[in-house]
Design an enzyme around this catalytic site. Structure first.
Site, mmCIF file in Angstrom:
data_model
loop_
_atom_site.group_PDB
_atom_site.id
_atom_site.type_symbol
_atom_site.label_atom_id
_atom_site.label_comp_id
_atom_site.label_asym_id
_atom_site.label_seq_id
_atom_site.Cartn_x
_atom_site.Cartn_y
_atom_site.Cartn_z
ATOM 1 N N HIS A 150 0.815 -1.254 -0.104
ATOM 2 C CA HIS A 150 0.012 -0.157 0.230
ATOM 3 C C HIS A 150 0.749 1.209 -0.057
ATOM 4 O O HIS A 150 0.224 2.575 0.262
ATOM 5 C CB HIS A 150 -1.017 -0.151 1.244
ATOM 6 C CG HIS A 150 -2.271 0.712 0.856
ATOM 7 N ND1 HIS A 150 -2.537 1.932 1.660
ATOM 8 C CD2 HIS A 150 -3.183 0.341 0.183
ATOM 9 C CE1 HIS A 150 -3.648 2.406 1.228
ATOM 10 N NE2 HIS A 150 -4.372 1.362 0.309
ATOM 11 N N LYS A 152 3.104 4.727 -1.290
ATOM 12 C CA LYS A 152 2.789 5.475 -2.371
ATOM 13 C C LYS A 152 4.258 6.416 -2.066
ATOM 14 O O LYS A 152 3.998 7.323 -1.607
ATOM 15 C CB LYS A 152 1.633 6.338 -2.245
ATOM 16 C CG LYS A 152 0.346 5.561 -2.463
ATOM 17 C CD LYS A 152 -0.466 5.353 -1.035
ATOM 18 C CE LYS A 152 -1.854 4.726 -1.341
ATOM 19 N NZ LYS A 152 -2.278 4.515 -0.166
ATOM 20 N N ASP A 157 16.799 9.935 -8.077
ATOM 21 C CA ASP A 157 18.226 9.880 -8.101
ATOM 22 C C ASP A 157 18.913 9.924 -6.735
ATOM 23 O O ASP A 157 20.075 10.283 -6.596
ATOM 24 C CB ASP A 157 18.661 11.352 -8.726
ATOM 25 C CG ASP A 157 18.417 11.193 -10.027
ATOM 26 O OD1 ASP A 157 18.725 10.407 -10.958
ATOM 27 O OD2 ASP A 157 17.984 12.467 -10.699
#
Length: 211
Positions: A150, A152, A157
């Site tokens: 779940h 996000k 870089d």
């Protein structure tokens, strides 16, 4: 005697040169840190942005509070990525962000993505971008599990992280109350990077380009 003095003076001059070079590198590092910290943002989305859904298609902004205007900031961070981009996302249906990931691959950026297994296999997920991304060179892994992946977040870089409540979906950016945080704090970025790598090593099932 004179050669000894000359030698001492030569060493002193070399030491001064090294110190100056060290200070120069420190200034460059500080400028780079300041440049990265200037990118930090907290971006909010809410239910007043429902009418901006069409702006994500036309890529025209209706003002500073427009969903596309806010989303453009995230797209710009992806477009600035130079070498690596690691993304954890539960659900992704926003083609604007998918296109930015595909452009990154075209530039030679190594793009890796972890995706929830149920969402990847759910053919009823209208607009799911995962297999489209696979076809455009993004390496995607998932893992069958009783619980959901779940997260996000994305690490760019190894120097910038983007996280928050929002899945990368049209509903999140044009209807839900959501937040997105952009941070260059190295303590936070490194934790996200380490967590991604741990999950990458666990999620060994490569997602095929087509079902």
């Amino acid at each position: 005697m004179y050669w000894k003095i000359a030698a001492v003076l030569g060493l002193s001059a070399a030491a001064v040169t090294l110190v100056e070079y060290f200070l120069y590198l420190q200034r460059l590092k500080l400028k780079e840190v300041e440049k990265l910290r200037a990118l930090e943002r907290v971006i909010f989305f809410d239910d007043t942005l429902q009418n901006c859904r069409e702006h994500l298609t036309t890529e025209n902004s209706c003002g500073d509070s427009c969903s596309f205007k806010k989303l453009s900031y995230l797209i710009a961070r992806i477009d600035d990525c130079l070498s690596t981009l690691d993304l954890c996302m539960f659900l992704m249906t926003c083609h604007n962000l998918s296109s930015a990931l595909a452009r990154a691959v075209e530039r030679g950026v190594k793009v890796r993505m972890l995706y929830d297994h149920d969402m990847a296999g759910n053919t009823h997920n209208y607009g799911c971008q995962i297999r489209w991304l696979r076809r455009h060179g993004v390496e995607v892994r998932t893992r069958p599990y009783a619980h959901h992946m779940h997260h996000k977040f994305v690490v760019l870089d190894g120097r910038l992280a983007i996280t928050g409540s929002a899945n990368w979906t049209l509903q999140a950016f044009c209807g839900n109350w959501e937040n997105v945080v952009v941070t260059a704090d190295p303590r936070l970025v490194h934790q996200f990077a380490d967590t991604f790598q741990e999950l990458w090593d666990m999620f060994t099932e490569a997602l095929p380009e087509s079902a």
